[in-house]
Design an enzyme around this catalytic site. Sequence first.
Site, mmCIF file in Angstrom:
data_model
loop_
_atom_site.group_PDB
_atom_site.id
_atom_site.type_symbol
_atom_site.label_atom_id
_atom_site.label_comp_id
_atom_site.label_asym_id
_atom_site.label_seq_id
_atom_site.Cartn_x
_atom_site.Cartn_y
_atom_site.Cartn_z
ATOM 1 N N GLU B 29 34.050 -24.817 -7.008
ATOM 2 C CA GLU B 29 34.115 -25.611 -5.777
ATOM 3 C C GLU B 29 32.812 -25.806 -5.440
ATOM 4 O OE1 GLU B 29 36.822 -23.219 -3.653
ATOM 5 O OE2 GLU B 29 38.336 -23.441 -5.227
ATOM 6 N N GLU B 62 42.066 -22.369 -7.942
ATOM 7 C CA GLU B 62 41.281 -21.276 -8.881
ATOM 8 C C GLU B 62 42.335 -21.452 -10.070
ATOM 9 O OE1 GLU B 62 41.691 -21.517 -5.462
ATOM 10 O OE2 GLU B 62 39.906 -21.127 -4.880
ATOM 11 N N HIS B 131 38.225 -12.281 3.361
ATOM 12 C CA HIS B 131 37.150 -13.020 2.552
ATOM 13 C C HIS B 131 36.074 -11.880 2.274
ATOM 14 C CE1 HIS B 131 38.823 -16.679 4.244
ATOM 15 N NE2 HIS B 131 37.910 -17.315 3.683
HETATM 16 C C1 LIG Z 1 42.099 -20.088 -2.402
HETATM 17 C C2 LIG Z 1 41.023 -20.457 -1.605
HETATM 18 N N1 LIG Z 1 39.863 -20.954 -2.279
HETATM 19 C C3 LIG Z 1 38.861 -21.571 -1.828
HETATM 20 C C4 LIG Z 1 38.570 -21.110 -0.277
HETATM 21 C C5 LIG Z 1 37.253 -21.548 0.272
HETATM 22 N N2 LIG Z 1 37.676 -22.692 1.340
HETATM 23 C C6 LIG Z 1 37.777 -22.294 2.613
HETATM 24 S S1 LIG Z 1 38.180 -23.932 3.374
HETATM 25 C C7 LIG Z 1 38.022 -24.649 1.815
HETATM 26 C C8 LIG Z 1 37.967 -26.250 2.051
HETATM 27 C C9 LIG Z 1 39.594 -26.622 2.376
HETATM 28 O O1 LIG Z 1 39.768 -27.921 2.682
HETATM 29 P P1 LIG Z 1 40.926 -28.646 3.272
HETATM 30 O O2 LIG Z 1 42.072 -28.006 2.765
HETATM 31 O O3 LIG Z 1 40.946 -30.104 3.352
HETATM 32 O O4 LIG Z 1 40.812 -28.172 4.950
HETATM 33 P P2 LIG Z 1 39.595 -28.550 5.822
HETATM 34 O O5 LIG Z 1 38.593 -27.400 5.687
HETATM 35 O O6 LIG Z 1 39.252 -29.854 5.546
HETATM 36 O O7 LIG Z 1 40.355 -28.373 7.327
HETATM 37 C C10 LIG Z 1 37.638 -23.871 0.880
HETATM 38 C C11 LIG Z 1 37.506 -24.555 -0.650
HETATM 39 C C12 LIG Z 1 39.471 -20.569 0.170
HETATM 40 N N3 LIG Z 1 39.625 -20.094 1.585
HETATM 41 N N4 LIG Z 1 40.799 -20.191 -0.376
#
Ligand SMILES: Cc1ncc(C[n+]2csc(CCOP(=O)(O)OP(=O)(O)O)c2C)c(N)n1
Lengths: 336, 336, 337, 337
Positions: B29, B62, B131
């Site tokens: 990512e 993932e 986390h």
């Molecule tokens: C399973 C998982 N993978 C990666 C992450 C890291 N991460 C946290 S927020 C995020 C982006 C999520 O995007 P979205 O679903 O569009 O929500 P937004 O933050 O835009 O509100 C990521 C990749 C995570 N928290 N959980």
Amino acid sequence: MPKINIIQAINEAIAESMEADPKVIVLGEDVADREGGGVVGITRGLSARFGDARVRSTPIAEQAIMGAAIGAAINGYKPVAEIMLMNFTTVAMDMIVNHAAKLRFMSGGQTTVPIVIRMMTGAGIAAAAQHSDFLEAWFAHTAGIKVVAPSNAADAKGLMLSCIADPDPCMFIECSRAYGNACEVPADQGPIPLGKARIAQEGRDVTIISYSEIFMRAEAAAKELEADGVSVELIDLRTISPWDRETVIASVRKTGRAVIAHEAVRQFGVGAEIAATLQEELFGELKAPVKRLGAPYTSVPFSPGLEQLFIVSVKDIADAARATLGANTPAALAVS
Amino acid sequence: MPKINIIQAINEAIAESMEADPKVIVLGEDVADREGGGVVGITRGLSARFGDARVRSTPIAEQAIMGAAIGAAINGYKPVAEIMLMNFTTVAMDMIVNHAAKLRFMSGGQTTVPIVIRMMTGAGIAAAAQHSDFLEAWFAHTAGIKVVAPSNAADAKGLMLSCIADPDPCMFIECSRAYGNACEVPADQGPIPLGKARIAQEGRDVTIISYSEIFMRAEAAAKELEADGVSVELIDLRTISPWDRETVIASVRKTGRAVIAHEAVRQFGVGAEIAATLQEELFGELKAPVKRLGAPYTSVPFSPGLEQLFIVSVKDIADAARATLGANTPAALAVS
Amino acid sequence: MATTGQGEGVNAAVPDAATQIEIYRRMSLIMQNDEASRKVVRSGRLMMPYYSPRGQEVIPSAVSVNLTNEDQICTIYRGIHDMLAKGVPLKDLWAEVAGRVTGTCKGKGGPMHITHPASGAILTTGIVGSSMPIANGLAWAHKLDGTRRVVIAYFGDGASNIGAFHESLNLASLWKLPVVFVCQNNRFGEHTRYENATSVDQISKRAVGYNMPGVTVDGNDPFAMYAAANEAINRARDGDGPTLIEAMTFRFFGHVFGDDDFYMTKEEKADAIAKDPVPAFRARLIADGVATEAQLADLEADLAKQIEEAIQYALASDLPSADELTRDVFAAETEAA
Amino acid sequence: MATTGQGEGVNAAVPDAATQIEIYRRMSLIMQNDEASRKVVRSGRLMMPYYSPRGQEVIPSAVSVNLTNEDQICTIYRGIHDMLAKGVPLKDLWAEVAGRVTGTCKGKGGPMHITHPASGAILTTGIVGSSMPIANGLAWAHKLDGTRRVVIAYFGDGASNIGAFHESLNLASLWKLPVVFVCQNNRFGEHTRYENATSVDQISKRAVGYNMPGVTVDGNDPFAMYAAANEAINRARDGDGPTLIEAMTFRFFGHVFGDDDFYMTKEEKADAIAKDPVPAFRARLIADGVATEAQLADLEADLAKQIEEAIQYALASDLPSADELTRDVFAAETEAA
Ligand SMILES: Cc1ncc(C[n+]2csc(CCOP(=O)(O)OP(=O)(O)O)c2C)c(N)n1
Ligand SMILES: Cc1ncc(C[n+]2csc(CCOP(=O)(O)OP(=O)(O)O)c2C)c(N)n1
Ligand SMILES: [Mg+2]
Ligand SMILES: [Mg+2]
């Protein structure tokens, strides 16, 4: 008293819990009678008896299964969820570890997750590398979830009753090789407390600690050793986390020698925690190093001969116990 | 020689590997430059330099990330895959454990999975229970996958070079608290062999074994102890599985005392395996029980004060070392 | 059965005047709370990862006015707006964010794990996608209980690509669970643009694969959002199963506090901010004669005061004592090995 | 872009006579091998969980005639038909199933983990859904290599409800990977009926959610199956991305050997078996003058002989020696802790 096996014992425990508490519900792949009541029939008859609403077969979607269980638990239900085989926890680890185990803590005690996760596992049935793993060490290393692994029908019933009643998440590990292990289980068999080991046999010379089907092998090894004049104290751990430190330590304090045997890979396995604890608590009191037995560092092989070599054997256990005795032959022990 | 930190060191290692071997690719990512080259910039500049085809940002998925890495590896590539935080391995455990780790074995050596899984983790940055976990014990208990956790920039570079070159899957654990740990890293820093610990400092009285950021705390504790006249042998494990039994055993054979410290929960943690091994290999030679330090059995709390208490401290380590000395005060040691 | 539209059909429910003002009140609360939060974080008075919901105020405000305290929500790290709209008390919330023992979770969960069952705010998760499977379980319980309670699962556009989304929507549809899946599509997941992560142009189209109604609405339009939520919530209450709502929106302050937005163009950001839904709705309320300037100014001032009081309350509260570190692992404290 | 049809449009590719016979040869091989397998398992000569593919012969046969050895497949525990159709040599396969050191995987993988790279049979997995993410990776490599090689991911109807399906189809579409997702919809997952696990009436409809062509075909019709596979494989080869094919079929012998089929009606089972695709295609080949009875009988007899030889070879082969237990964990054998 008629004998029942582990399959029947777990079935009875769930049925009695459902009878006593309308909040107990069951979910998982093929758990309802329409789908056969589970691969080996653990949940057979429950949907017929308690209705389709309380016993639900699910899609093959372990995250959805665990999520449904966790959410229902937060809202007051007591789900008994089946993950068909322990290896399939790998597709639901987030739900189990990041959520079920942590929600009480993260919410400061406001939300709780009283679920039971039932799983079958074990080598020896030609199911190979992706269907046979014992993964209890992962969950024991995870704060907030209890781990239970019975070796016989009475324990299976009593522990399942306790797991369902428990206010926190419990993993309940069933070894396919042990399912047939039948014994007399009193009709009024009550809950067996979690976290309490069972001293199956008292002895003087060496303590053998085990659980699940490997405990049956430990019993057999103890018989062999007794025949040689070695007096074995035999402990069935029953609960792996939290494990019964007091009972185990007291036993080894008495015998001075310990062997721990489990099916999982030896490296970084449950045996390590117990051995590490014993050397710390009984420093200077041990008569021999604590021996750990487990699978070699490898995957479960398919080929039947190799597969048998993967599993700790009666002989492995007896030999390890003998090794702890060293020069203290049975004859020598007899006079000491 | 200019100092670089762990972020730069890993970046250099990946860049040099990509330069040397066109089969090295990167995915995860936000890893490409368009998305910033990773949350902390580990992969920054790589897509600009090696092209978008070799450095790909992925959806938040993932299982898909790990599947893409595994499949590409089977077909001859050497993917360096990022799972942003170690806790997110929980949504990809099937791919990692049932596939990446087992495919060489299950296929009888025909298919191999030379991937590197990079992950950040660690408490102390207010990221709370979902986390911050160190989960290395899970993977160390899984046959077929190596586990590495550097504490400084030189090791990070050398170990990453080795992980990428390795023919088998490697988990590469990065502690967010250690990223800034800068040191001089020779421009021609080569691969550091996996499975080899580093004796950071020789000593006589007690061996302290650690890894990742906790090793920095062990170093600080060693300084404190030295000031008190205790001579500490300091080992940075670097590779957790397979760990360097020979080096650790030899050291503890010499000092007779050992403290193991890591960030993960103590129960069923890596320390247990090391302590269990030491008591077995050095029975009768140990001058004190092996001490294990880790987090208490709980989840990582948010509240900053509690969070600091969660992490093993310099004082914890120094105190544990002192405890192994018992009546053998520094003064007493000096004359012994 | 699946439909993809703009959510404002002929039968669309329209919020009455009082409801419109209530929606605005919640939006203003979220906006002002966000300003206060960013100030506190910027000043270094609190250390936490802060995921600003600024720009997404309409969504939970227009959803939640259709809910009671008996209804429940599951949200994500970027969920403080969802929590506030659902009625989590400001003081408890701020105390949690500040890691105090007076917080909703005694300071142990923190901003990413706010829980406040009394207001129906059950779960805040940091794992992308995981609000959905658990929302199903909450909803299953309501169904078993035979109540008309519903559950909202909030999640982001990025989360629509992870496995948990798929498993959850399938199960919810199959079991006709009273849950509404509300995707807050702010067009980015961390630094990744929607179209670089998602193979379909509208997430609502995925509803087709679950035989579930799916709708894309302007998440910045309180009327469209209210209508879509109202319809979906009624459907869930009536036992007719789940709905997927994709609410189009934008986050003004990037992924996490400190994010410099390099991954978007200045124009698209400026465009989005120009469409700021909070002042727009405020103006509309006044233009429509639903509220007076003075009335809204009072309401806003009152909220400002409450927020300030909450911050003071939080900062004056005690930190949890050391024994909290190992409390709440299990019900019984003695059992940890 | 997504379409849901019957796969036999005006431009549908038609297998020529030789190809038809080759499809039949593979079908017969699978059917006869299945009979032999059930016999061996029933007799107790081999112990293994046996997932019969009987009834599903057409699917991989009609797919694989469109593939070369350079193309690859990922399949599942019920995958012996896919393996045979792809050309895994009978002797190596039987030796593996018998746990012999002469097996494809030295007897260590077993029937659930057959791998034979030389014929492009890369993965057999026992974890529902997991063939798909790995197929993507194989396909990604081909794309990076700049070749025209394609990958087939086989999976069941039940697997279409698990997270890995969703993540994989999204990524494949997004990255335009040369992969074809072939769902063998035999209407049951273990003992659960399709409609009790799957919220949508056709799995191919899910393709809409990934902006990917999706098609439902009669998986018992070699012509329809060939045409659908041919189109999808060409699309993948040409760099135009993945396709989801839902091939309707039926498993005659339940989930696993020993399964007594209590969960289906006698009628539906009888109906399905009455549509047995193997004799049907045989009859058609003769009726159409594509092959003679004698020619097919020869072909079948030859296959029978090969199968018998393979079984003898397997049973006469050595079991792996004890040191194989810890070999192939890592490349270097010394490194295990
Ligand atoms: C399973 C998982 N993978 C990666 C992450 C890291 N991460 C946290 S927020 C995020 C982006 C999520 O995007 P979205 O679903 O569009 O929500 P937004 O933050 O835009 O509100 C990521 C990749 C995570 N928290 N959980
Ligand atoms: C993740 C996971 N969950 C559960 C199982 C147990 N299991 C094995 S096969 C199967 C049914 C799969 O059905 P389907 O995908 O339709 O394939 P079929 O067997 O019908 O060919 C199940 C539930 C598994 N192997 N993996
Ligand atoms: Mg987003
Ligand atoms: Mg099926």
